[in-house]
Design an enzyme around this catalytic site. Structure first.
Site, PDB file in Angstrom:
ATOM      1  CB  THR A   1      -1.663   4.884   3.183  1.00  0.00           C
ATOM      2  OG1 THR A   1      -1.714   4.270   4.136  1.00  0.00           O
ATOM      3  CG2 THR A   1      -0.087   5.459   2.793  1.00  0.00           C
TER       4      THR A   1
ATOM      5  CE  LYS B   1       0.674   1.479   4.330  1.00  0.00           C
ATOM      6  NZ  LYS B   1       1.193   2.470   4.977  1.00  0.00           N
TER       7      LYS B   1
END
Length: 329
Positions: A244, A187
């Site tokens: 994120t 990620k």
């Protein structure tokens, strides 16, 4: 399991210590830097790494790592690329103890996951992972969030959830160590790409599309490595991506945004005092994807921008020009 030791006095280690101390846990944190130990013990604030967060006075900081290792549970909060070196001098002291790795990344030198490094250095330790959508500053200030705690089996994971649960940090148990780590690591690379889109001014629709396809990349790699696709629907996958890939608080997203705006890597990294783990993970993924035969075009594009000199706008154009395929592949 009553006492908790935190190895690593950076922002994330301090935030976890604060969260758990506020929930009544007995807590010792080890830091390498004398100024961190002094600040925590005297001013009750980690001024170098987590300024502005007043810490629970019960948190005790130390330079003596063995004082921390006497705890029932050890949280390893060192950066991913330094985890192995951190484990070597303490491998005997952590035998048969739950070692909860709180770093997200893939070891560049070996292409291995964090628990693989742990098992090679300390094979008798009990491996676990804590990962999910969290910003240290928010967790330290007592704002609510949730994480995945993964272990080899459900019983161990559930026991650690009970031991580490905080009033403002809700853990969910998983027995998928591989999937949890792949989600938490990759990620960061997708977040760099998402930041690039933001920096280029390509819009929220483009960013949403990229993040969705990024999740497909993560799931493909996780399955190829023996993980479960459904794991990525939880905090360690979708949850972490949502956070994120959408906030300038993310070191990875903000780095990608700066690249999209035309700044160089030297300019960006020179202004930071913390690790941007996605930079390292992108390099590791280039080899891992090839070895596993997994198609990861977004990760490859980020790697090409970071290490190969490809212009950010050219990378995004190349992604848009890829052949059309069925969703889910």
């Amino acid at each position: 399991m009553k006492t908790i030791g935190v190895i690593g006095g950076g922002a994330w280690g301090t935030a976890l210590a604060q969260c758990m101390a506020e929930s009544g846990r007995a807590l010792t944190i080890w830091a390498m830097e004398d100024e961190v130990v002094s600040a925590i013990n005297t001013a009750h604030e980690n001024t170098p790494f987590l300024p502005g967060v007043k810490l629970n006075p019960s948190i005790r900081a130390t330079n003596d790592i063995h004082a921390t290792l006497a705890s029932d549970i050890i949280l390893m909060v060192t950066p991913a690329q330094y985890l192995r070196a951190s484990l070597r001098p303490i491998k005997d002291a952590i035998a048969n103890k739950p070692i909860v790795i709180c770093a997200k990344g893939i070891e560049i030198s070996t292409g291995k996951l964090m628990t693989d490094a742990l098992m090679e250095e300390a094979p008798s330790a009990i491996p676990a992972i804590l990962t999910g959508p969290t910003f240290a500053a928010e967790i330290g200030r007592g704002l609510p969030s949730a994480v995945t705690i993964a272990a080899r089996d459900s019983k161990t994971a559930e026991g650690l959830c009970d031991a580490l649960a905080c009033r403002t940090l809700r853990p969910y148990a998983s027995d998928d160590l591989v999937g949890a780590q792949v989600g938490g690591s990759v990620k960061n690379v997708i977040a760099i790409a998402s930041g690039m889109i933001h920096g280029l001014g390509l819009g929220d629709s483009a960013r949403a599309a990229l993040v969705t396809r990024g999740l497909a990349e993560i799931a493909r790699l996780a399955v190829a490595m023996g993980g479960k696709r459904e794991t990525l629907m939880g905090m360690c996958g979708m949850g972490d991506l949502m956070l994120t890939c959408s906030s300038m608080q993310s070191r990875n997203f903000s780095l990608g945004a700066a690249l999209g705006e035309g700044k160089t890597m030297d300019e960006i990294l020179g202004a930071r005092n913390s690790v941007t783990e996605g930079v390292y993970t992108a390099r590791a993924l280039a080899t891992m994807a090839k070895d596993k035969g997994v198609d990861m075009p977004i990760s490859a594009a980020v790697h090409a921008c970071l290490d190969g000199g490809l212009a950010v706008r050219d990378a995004m154009t190349a992604l848009l020009e890829r052949p059309i395929k069925a969703e889910g592949k």
